[in-house]
Design an enzyme around this catalytic site. Structure first.
Site, short mmCIF file in Angstrom:
data_model
loop_
_atom_site.label_atom_id
_atom_site.label_comp_id
_atom_site.label_asym_id
_atom_site.label_seq_id
_atom_site.Cartn_x
_atom_site.Cartn_y
_atom_site.Cartn_z
N TYR A 88 112.85 11.05 64.95
CA TYR A 88 113.12 10.54 66.30
C TYR A 88 113.69 9.13 66.25
O TYR A 88 113.18 8.25 65.56
CB TYR A 88 111.82 10.53 67.11
CG TYR A 88 111.92 9.90 68.47
CD1 TYR A 88 112.43 10.61 69.55
CD2 TYR A 88 111.54 8.57 68.67
CE1 TYR A 88 112.54 10.02 70.80
CE2 TYR A 88 111.64 7.97 69.91
CZ TYR A 88 112.14 8.70 70.98
OH TYR A 88 112.25 8.11 72.20
N GLY A 125 114.11 9.29 73.93
CA GLY A 125 113.72 9.70 75.27
C GLY A 125 114.09 11.14 75.53
O GLY A 125 113.81 12.05 74.73
N HIS A 147 119.41 -1.07 75.73
CA HIS A 147 118.07 -1.41 76.19
C HIS A 147 117.97 -2.86 76.67
O HIS A 147 116.99 -3.23 77.31
CB HIS A 147 117.05 -1.16 75.09
CG HIS A 147 116.72 0.29 74.90
ND1 HIS A 147 117.65 1.21 74.48
CD2 HIS A 147 115.58 1.00 75.09
CE1 HIS A 147 117.11 2.40 74.40
NE2 HIS A 147 115.83 2.31 74.78
N ASN A 175 110.55 -1.39 69.58
CA ASN A 175 109.64 -0.34 70.03
C ASN A 175 108.17 -0.69 69.84
O ASN A 175 107.47 -0.13 69.01
CB ASN A 175 109.96 0.97 69.29
CG ASN A 175 109.29 2.16 69.95
OD1 ASN A 175 108.97 2.13 71.12
ND2 ASN A 175 109.10 3.21 69.18
N ARG A 196 73.18 -22.55 90.46
CA ARG A 196 72.19 -21.93 89.57
C ARG A 196 72.71 -20.68 88.88
O ARG A 196 72.20 -20.28 87.82
CB ARG A 196 70.91 -21.71 90.37
CG ARG A 196 70.42 -20.35 90.68
CD ARG A 196 69.06 -20.42 91.38
NE ARG A 196 69.18 -20.36 92.82
CZ ARG A 196 68.78 -19.31 93.54
NH1 ARG A 196 68.23 -18.28 92.96
NH2 ARG A 196 68.92 -19.32 94.84
#
Length: 503
Positions: free
Chosen positions: A51, A58, A81, A192, A276
């Site tokens: 891939y 994608g 990108h 990535n 407190r």
């Protein structure tokens, strides 16, 4: 600092960036990087499918590429990108993202060439800071921001050098570097991962640690000004409940007020919750911070990539997914918001003449003609409101991308961005409480009041930068200066020299 893919902490990363220390890749990491790369090239030579290496990405993951196109894919992937929008992240935010990505490569499972890793490291060492816009969905990692940054090694995109914005090509020329080319796998490897998210997260946990300890110092000064009942900080109260953060916070407060004659000098049996309950609230923040830090540091040293190429094995999955760090960062934002909320409530008790144990209204003589520290509380209230808005979760806001192939994304980058803003706002609120607490203490000193060992140091530092408010003056410079001092760590460092390390 040597990067080895195993031992990077948030504090080491932030210290390296803020000190300007050079980075280098350890010899062991180089061996792992080369072994992973050799396996990628072996797969490529055998025309095995991988891939984003020999296929598209994608929705286009089933498109098999020729060897020539597979080589070009890396460059085109970075080009396509780099599609962000907005204002550039700061230099330290960009460096944090890029150095954390380099540490991922040192894990030796990304299949990237060592030449690429070393070039990026050298680029950072020589002072080049790529222009990086923050818009990202946080899966498949912070693709758009990282792609914009990774244009620079190609001699493309833009970068900052010595504070000046210029082309990537010009920046490389300025430092004597020749641009490189991305080969198979390199393009996807450099973009990535959820590196902007984790880089911002490392900065967030480091700055929160400073903020939380400093908030205890400021709270202790307020306790003295309001003559707080000390029983609420007794160790046995906290050990009986058992939360480690609460035990630590109460212990810190006891250290800070040791030696004070103001604590417990009123006739009250117990105080309001904002006094407190401070150790319980801040203790819970400490515990939340520890969890967030653990998650961030796992990610800093993770095989955060897809696909993964441990030598001899090809693994495609989703280790870019930002949710494991997005959710802890949401928690951290909520936790820090509570620091600002309780600080503003203590501030209110300091300035309110009905609640401040006999101090002048709004901490100034002549109230009526003078407003004193009335309006800074408005500013603190506004900042708290802003923090509450920012606590709306981004990490539940997935919007499908890539034609619904990437149909669940983390939005973790937006979480990290807003968490950083919450921290900055909270320093502002604390600065205002500190301004008021120091003013109130001056009135107590006129009555013969004596501060604790730790709080005296904090008070002295305040008065080094900000004078007592005799009559009204513009207070925004005082608030800005005290916020700057708090962020610098000066008060925490000087106090710890006297009382020992705060937990």
């Amino acid at each position: 600092m040597k990067l080895d893919g195993e031992n990077l902490t948030a504090e080491k990363l932030v210290l390296t960036i803020r000190s300007g220390e050079k980075i280098e890749i350890s010899s062991e990491a180089k061996d792992r990087i080369n072994a992973s790369r050799a396996f990628v090239e072996e797969m490529f030579a055998k025309k095995e499918l991988a891939y984003g290496t020999t296929t598209g990405i994608g929705e286009l993951a089933n498109v098999v590429l020729s060897p020539e196109k597979a080589r070009k894919l890396s460059t085109y992937m970075v080009y396509s990108h780099a599609s962000g929008f907005g204002k550039p992240v700061s230099d330290e935010e960009c460096k944090s993202a890029i150095i954390s990505r380099l540490n991922v490569f040192c894990k030796g499972v990304s299949g990237v060439r060592l030449e690429v890793v070393e070039f990026i490291a050298e680029m950072i060492n020589r002072g080049i800071v790529p222009v990086m816009y923050p818009a990202s969905v946080g899966a498949c990692g912070d693709l758009a921001p990282l792609a914009q940054a990774m244009l620079v090694p190609l001699g493309k995109g833009e970068a900052f050098f010595n504070g000046e914005r210029m082309s990537g090509e010009q920046a490389l020329e300025m430092v004597g570097l020749q641009s490189i080319q991305y080969e198979i796998r390199d393009g996807l490897a450099v973009i990535n991962g959820s590196q902007l998210t984790v880089g911002l997260g490392a900065l967030a946990v480091t700055d929160t640690n400073l903020l939380v300890k400093t908030s205890e110092i400021i709270a202790a000064l307020t306790f003295e000004a309001l003559k707080a009942v000390p029983m609420a900080f007794t160790e046995r109260i906290f050990t009986l409940r058992g939360f480690p953060g609460g035990v630590k916070s109460a212990r810190n407060i006891r250290k800070l007020i040791d030696g004070s004659n103001l604590i417990g000098s009123s006739d009250k049996v117990q105080n309001a919750y904002s006094i407190r309950s401070t150790p319980q609230v801040i203790g819970a923040v400490k515990d939340s911070l520890n969890f967030t830090r653990e998650q961030i540091e796992i990610e800093l040293n993770a095989g955060a990539d897809n696909p993964l190429f441990p030598p001899g094995q090809y693994l495609a999955g989703a280790n870019f997914q930002g949710t494991p760090i997005a959710l802890p960062l949401e928690l951290l934002g909520i936790a820090v918001t509570n620091v600002s909320v309780i600080s503003e409530r203590r501030l209110n008790r300091l300035v309110n003449p009905n609640l401040n144990e006999g101090l002048p209204g709004f901490l100034i003589n002549g109230a009526g003609m003078y407003s004193g520290i009335m309006i800074p509380q408005y500013t603190a209230a506004s900042l708290v409101n802003r923090n509450r808005i920012l606590c709306t979760p981004a990490a539940t806001g997935s919007i499908p991308t890539a034609a619904a192939q990437e149909d669940f994304v983390s939005m973790g980058t937006n979480t990290a961005i807003k968490t950083r803003e919450i921290i900055d706002n909270s320093f502002g609120v604390l600065a205002i409480e500190l301004l008021a607490a120091a003013q109130a203490v001056d009135f107590r000193k006129q009555e013969g009041g004596k501060l604790g060992k730790g709080t005296q140091i904090a008070y002295d530092i305040v008065r080094k930068y900000v004078t007592f408010l005799e009559e009204d003056r513009p207070l925004y410079p005082d608030i800005e200066k005290l916020a700057e001092v708090l962020k610098s760590g000066e008060i925490l460092q000087e106090v710890e020299k006297v009382v020992g390390g705060l937990e």
